[in-house]
Write a protein that holds these residues in place. Structure first.
Motif, PDB file in Angstrom:
ATOM      1  N   GLU A 152      -4.394   4.237  -1.600  1.00 25.70           N
ATOM      2  CA  GLU A 152      -5.098   4.798  -0.481  1.00 25.70           C
ATOM      3  C   GLU A 152      -6.699   4.867  -1.269  1.00 25.70           C
TER       4      GLU A 152
ATOM      5  N   LEU B 204       1.176  -2.977  -5.998  1.00 21.81           N
ATOM      6  CA  LEU B 204       1.784  -1.952  -5.599  1.00 21.81           C
ATOM      7  C   LEU B 204       1.522  -0.824  -6.340  1.00 21.81           C
ATOM      8  N   PRO B 205       1.835   0.558  -5.649  1.00 22.81           N
ATOM      9  CA  PRO B 205       1.414   1.793  -6.580  1.00 22.81           C
ATOM     10  C   PRO B 205       2.262   1.862  -7.707  1.00 22.81           C
TER      11      PRO B 205
ATOM     12  N   VAL C 196      10.472   3.640  -2.345  1.00 22.29           N
ATOM     13  CA  VAL C 196       9.943   4.911  -1.650  1.00 22.29           C
ATOM     14  C   VAL C 196      10.271   5.980  -2.655  1.00 22.29           C
TER      15      VAL C 196
ATOM     16  N   THR D 271       0.810   6.169  -3.059  1.00 18.42           N
ATOM     17  CA  THR D 271       0.433   4.997  -2.438  1.00 18.42           C
ATOM     18  C   THR D 271      -1.047   4.714  -2.675  1.00 18.42           C
TER      19      THR D 271
ATOM     20  N   THR E 231       7.945   6.068  -5.490  1.00 14.63           N
ATOM     21  CA  THR E 231       6.481   6.230  -5.315  1.00 14.63           C
ATOM     22  C   THR E 231       6.292   7.571  -4.245  1.00 14.63           C
ATOM     23  N   ARG E 232       6.258   7.151  -3.071  1.00 14.14           N
ATOM     24  CA  ARG E 232       6.012   8.542  -2.176  1.00 14.14           C
ATOM     25  C   ARG E 232       6.760   9.352  -2.487  1.00 14.14           C
TER      26      ARG E 232
ATOM     27  N   VAL F 205       0.947  -1.157   0.018  1.00 19.53           N
ATOM     28  CA  VAL F 205      -0.068  -0.058  -0.123  1.00 19.53           C
ATOM     29  C   VAL F 205       0.692   1.246   0.152  1.00 19.53           C
ATOM     30  N   ASP F 206       1.795   1.172   0.862  1.00 17.29           N
ATOM     31  CA  ASP F 206       2.789   2.219   1.020  1.00 17.29           C
ATOM     32  C   ASP F 206       4.166   1.832   1.004  1.00 17.29           C
TER      33      ASP F 206
END
Length: 430
Positions: free
Chosen positions: A393, A82-83, A373, A391, A376-377, A33-34
């Protein structure tokens, strides 16, 4: 509150019943998710009209459905969901290996066609958002808008348009007869006033981000070095003007003094940062500047140096560039500078974007989680799209991919993409 009122209005217009929608139900054994958190076990993702509606535990979970909904099921057991990945530095309208003189004959219209091809290749590789940092005319905007309208497959695209450069520097046209140079010269400026004007012109042309060449560049057809190009005052004018227009700024920067000056001017990201030193790193740290390390060109350079693809002046700079590989990402990680994934695809091959990940581990000492990371984030935050993607969400755009294997255990799994949903559109389902 506004969204709630709109939802009630939609129900009223539908006679009190929920409006039928397209629903995708994705079932997977492992869901990230993250990237900064532990993955989930067996789960069911529900996508309604292009947005993530719910994330339910278990493979047999039943999604909330309304009468008339059209449902598509995707069984992704055995894969990791995954994202969608984010590449913060691409050139969709550029193919690697194009002769330097092509800029004199390639029209923006043809460049847009090239961009559409590369957008499709990129999104099939699992990259559902990219930042396009340099395209001729309004070719980049045309590709962005065509993909957003659903006319062709591609990622979400943020566009810089032509890079802002000094006269005769990286990004300007050189090596041609004067009348040809005048016709195809880059987006150039001299002095703070002219540089501010160039930013305003870019904004008027509908760009999403400003990019300028703080230093010389590797592929420029002139021997001007890789040090600082714009003056400190000119850089501040570019950044301050962009800020006044609500635009973020990326700085192409190789040499340490150019990196330092760009960071002090307040750029959001330093892209490349090849020859950073302690002073440059301190400036980036002090101003919250992201590093986009772009290690992938070294793949292309090593594959093609000595083959005649590059002119002698460019090849000389390539060899210097290769000697410094990894200095940027190692220093940034050690200093705690945020790193956002970026490849410089267009110099390297489109569709091979995920080959950047092993280089981040090899040269920067990043863990697989840190690299993910970054793609993505971190990249979503740098690009200003964290409310939409980065992410998985509920409420966010459905940018979802699936790969064979576990990328947190084997980063090369990200080169084995089997499913791609970009902004709710199915692009790939092997």
């Amino acid at each position: 509150m506004r969204h709630a009122r709109l939802a009630l209005l939609a129900l009223a217009l539908a006679g009190g019943h929920a409006v039928a929608a397209e629903v995708a139900v994705i079932r997977a054994d492992r869901v990230i998710v993250d990237a900064a958190a532990a993955p989930l076990g067996p789960s069911t993702l529900v996508v309604r009209d292009g947005r993530i509606q719910a994330l339910l535990p278990g493979l047999a979970a039943q999604p909330p459905l309304d009468e008339g909904d059209t449902v598509r099921e995707f069984d992704l057991r055995g894969k990791t969901v995954l994202p969608g990945l984010i590449d913060s530095h691409v050139h969709l309208t550029l193919d690697p290996g194009s002769p330097w003189w092509r800029q004199a004959v390639t029209t923006p219209e043809f460049a847009a066609a090239v961009g559409m091809k590369n957008a499709a290749v990129t999104v099939r590789a699992g990259f559902t958002t990219v930042r396009d940092l340099g395209s001729p005319g309004r070719a980049g905007q045309a590709v962005r808008d065509a993909v957003a309208a659903g006319l062709a497959p591609g990622p979400r695209i943020l566009v810089a348009g032509p890079m802002i450069s000094i006269v005769g520097g990286h990004g300007d046209a050189t090596g041609f007869r004067p009348e040809v140079t005048e016709a195809i010269q880059g987006h150039v400026c001299t002095g703070a006033t002219e540089c501010a004007r160039r930013v305003r012109e870019s904004a008027r042309a509908g760009v999403d981000v400003i990019k300028f060449a703080a230093t010389g560049g590797v592929l420029s057809q002139q021997d001007r070095g890789l040090g600082q190009h714009f003056t400190d005052e000119e850089m501040r004018a570019i950044v301050d003007t962009a800020r006044s227009l609500g635009l973020k700024v990326a700085a192409h920067a190789h040499g340490a003094r150019g990196v330092e000056a760009a960071a002090r001017a307040g750029v959001d990201s330093v892209d490349h940062g090849t020859f950073v030193d302690d002073d440059a790193i301190r400036a980036m740290k002090a101003h919250g500047t992201y590093l986009v390390p772009t290690l992938s060109p070294t793949i292309a350079y090593r594959e093609h140096v000595g083959t005649g693809r590059y002119t002698p002046v460019v090849e000389a700079k390539i060899r210097i560039r290769l000697e410094a590989t990894g200095r940027n990402i190692r220093a940034a990680r050690q200093a705690g500078i945020p790193i956002a994934f970026g490849t410089d695809a267009g110099v390297s091959d489109h569709g091979r974007n995920a080959e950047e990940f092993p280089l981040m581990l090899e040269y920067g000492g990043l863990t697989a989680r840190e690299a993910l990371v970054a793609a993505t984030r971190n990249a979503a935050e740098l690009l200003g799209v964290a409310a939409e993607t980065g992410t998985l969400e509920p409420g966010k755009a459905a940018d979802i991919i699936a790969v064979d294997g576990d990328p947190l255990d084997d980063i090369t799994a990200l080169q084995r993409v089997r499913f791609v949903m970009a902004d709710g559109r199915i692009v790939r389902a092997d």
